[in-house]
Design a protein around this motif. Structure first.
Motif, PDB file in Angstrom:
ATOM      1  N   ASP A  29      33.646  43.782  82.807  1.00 45.91           N
ATOM      2  CA  ASP A  29      31.540  44.083  82.685  1.00 45.91           C
ATOM      3  C   ASP A  29      31.206  42.133  83.380  1.00 45.91           C
ATOM      4  O   ASP A  29      30.238  42.142  83.414  1.00 45.91           O
ATOM      5  CB  ASP A  29      30.146  44.361  81.159  1.00 45.91           C
ATOM      6  CG  ASP A  29      30.707  42.791  80.708  1.00 45.91           C
ATOM      7  OD1 ASP A  29      31.879  42.340  81.335  1.00 45.91           O
ATOM      8  OD2 ASP A  29      30.041  42.888  79.382  1.00 45.91           O
ATOM      9  N   VAL A  30      32.027  41.482  84.259  1.00 51.36           N
ATOM     10  CA  VAL A  30      31.789  40.311  84.679  1.00 51.36           C
ATOM     11  C   VAL A  30      31.876  40.429  86.264  1.00 51.36           C
ATOM     12  O   VAL A  30      33.257  40.338  86.729  1.00 51.36           O
ATOM     13  CB  VAL A  30      32.491  39.207  84.014  1.00 51.36           C
ATOM     14  CG1 VAL A  30      32.162  37.539  84.717  1.00 51.36           C
ATOM     15  CG2 VAL A  30      32.229  38.835  82.581  1.00 51.36           C
TER      16      VAL A  30
ATOM     17  N   GLY B 189      36.296  39.848  78.419  1.00 49.98           N
ATOM     18  CA  GLY B 189      35.034  40.291  79.626  1.00 49.98           C
ATOM     19  C   GLY B 189      35.053  41.819  79.323  1.00 49.98           C
ATOM     20  O   GLY B 189      34.405  42.417  80.738  1.00 49.98           O
TER      21      GLY B 189
END
Ligand SMILES: C[S@@+](CC[C@H](N)C(=O)[O-])C[C@H]1O[C@@H](n2cnc3c(N)ncnc32)[C@H](O)[C@@H]1O
Length: 245
Positions: A169-170, A234
């Protein structure tokens, strides 16, 4: 990836998966360390931290797709001294390697190895306090069946914990990780293990695996309550937890 997809389809997914793990079994731990830079150990530590078995209670763990026993070892060190574990894995070669690895550990006497399929577990209903599956469920062709089986074999009050690769999700990390998985992982496999295909499969299986929210929904569908997840690194990996009430 198209030719690999075709091969998986024509071989049958589970047969293909078994051939992958039979091929890599003796180099599995080394490749895990090399490809993750040792980070897989921290992810497994995080799994046992969240599972948090009590030191003062003896419990039995079912470690499905348990492979060479990393989760089982950590569980037995964290849990009550009379605790026990079953490592259930579909691959005879991974079980053999797990036995060899655990032979030097004092935990060996507390572990039983059973060859079996996560989709049809060879255990009675309501038998275990804990069920874990680490980097295993994405290899199972029918994920929902594996979750239904996990629910079936847990005791009421029992805990399910899954550690698996997931969705990053980065944004920048996402692009970097894609480069790493598409190019570095198969190249490492070719050089160190002499075979790129198992590592191309690794990348393929991660891409196709349901994201965090979807897996949580599937757990609820199996009957689990208090379903929660935590992203690790992440979202490269995630932990999913649920309870059978
Ligand atoms: C990536 S390894 C993970 C091993 C170990 N849990 C770890 O975290 O290091 C995946 C394991 O899943 C097992 N596996 C694949 N399909 C399975 C199935 N349907 N039922 C049980 N085990 C399965 C493989 O044989 C392999 O040992």
């Amino acid at each position: 990836m198209a030719s690999l997809d075709k091969k998986i389809e024509s071989t049958g997914r589970q047969r293909f998966v078994n051939s992958v793990f039979d091929r890599v079994a003796t180099r599995y731990d080394l490749m895990n360390d090399l490809m993750s830079g040792g980070v897989h150990r921290l992810l497994k530590d995080a799994a046992i931290d969240w599972l948090a078995p009590s030191r003062s209670v003896d419990a039995e763990l079912l470690d499905v797709a348990g492979g060479t026993g990393d989760i089982t070892k950590r569980f037995l060190r964290a849990a009550g001294p009379g605790s026990r574990a079953i490592i259930c894995d579909i691959s005879g070669s991974m079980i053999e390697e797990g036995r060899r690895r655990l032979a030097a550990e004092e935990e060996l006497g507390k572990v039983r190895f059973v060859q079996g399929n996560a989709e049809m577990l060879p255990f009675r209903d309501r038998a275990f306090q804990f069920y874990t599956i680490a980097f295993g469920i994405r290899n199972v062709p029918k994920i929902q069946s594996a979750l239904d089986e996990a629910f079936r074999v847990l005791k009421p009050g029992g805990r399910f914990l899954c550690l698996e690769f997931s969705r990053i999700d980065v944004p920048v990390l996402d692009a970097l990780y894609r480069q790493y998985s598409d190019h570095v992982v198969p190249a490492l496999g070719r050089v160190v293990a002499g075979d790129a295909e198992p590592y191309r499969y690794l990348v393929e299986s991660i891409t196709k695996f349901p994201n965090q929210r979807r897996l949580a929904q599937m757990m609820e569908q199996a009957g689990f309550f208090r379903v929660k997840y935590r992203n690790l690194s992440g979202g490269i990996a995630a932990l999913h937890s649920g309870v059978k009430v």
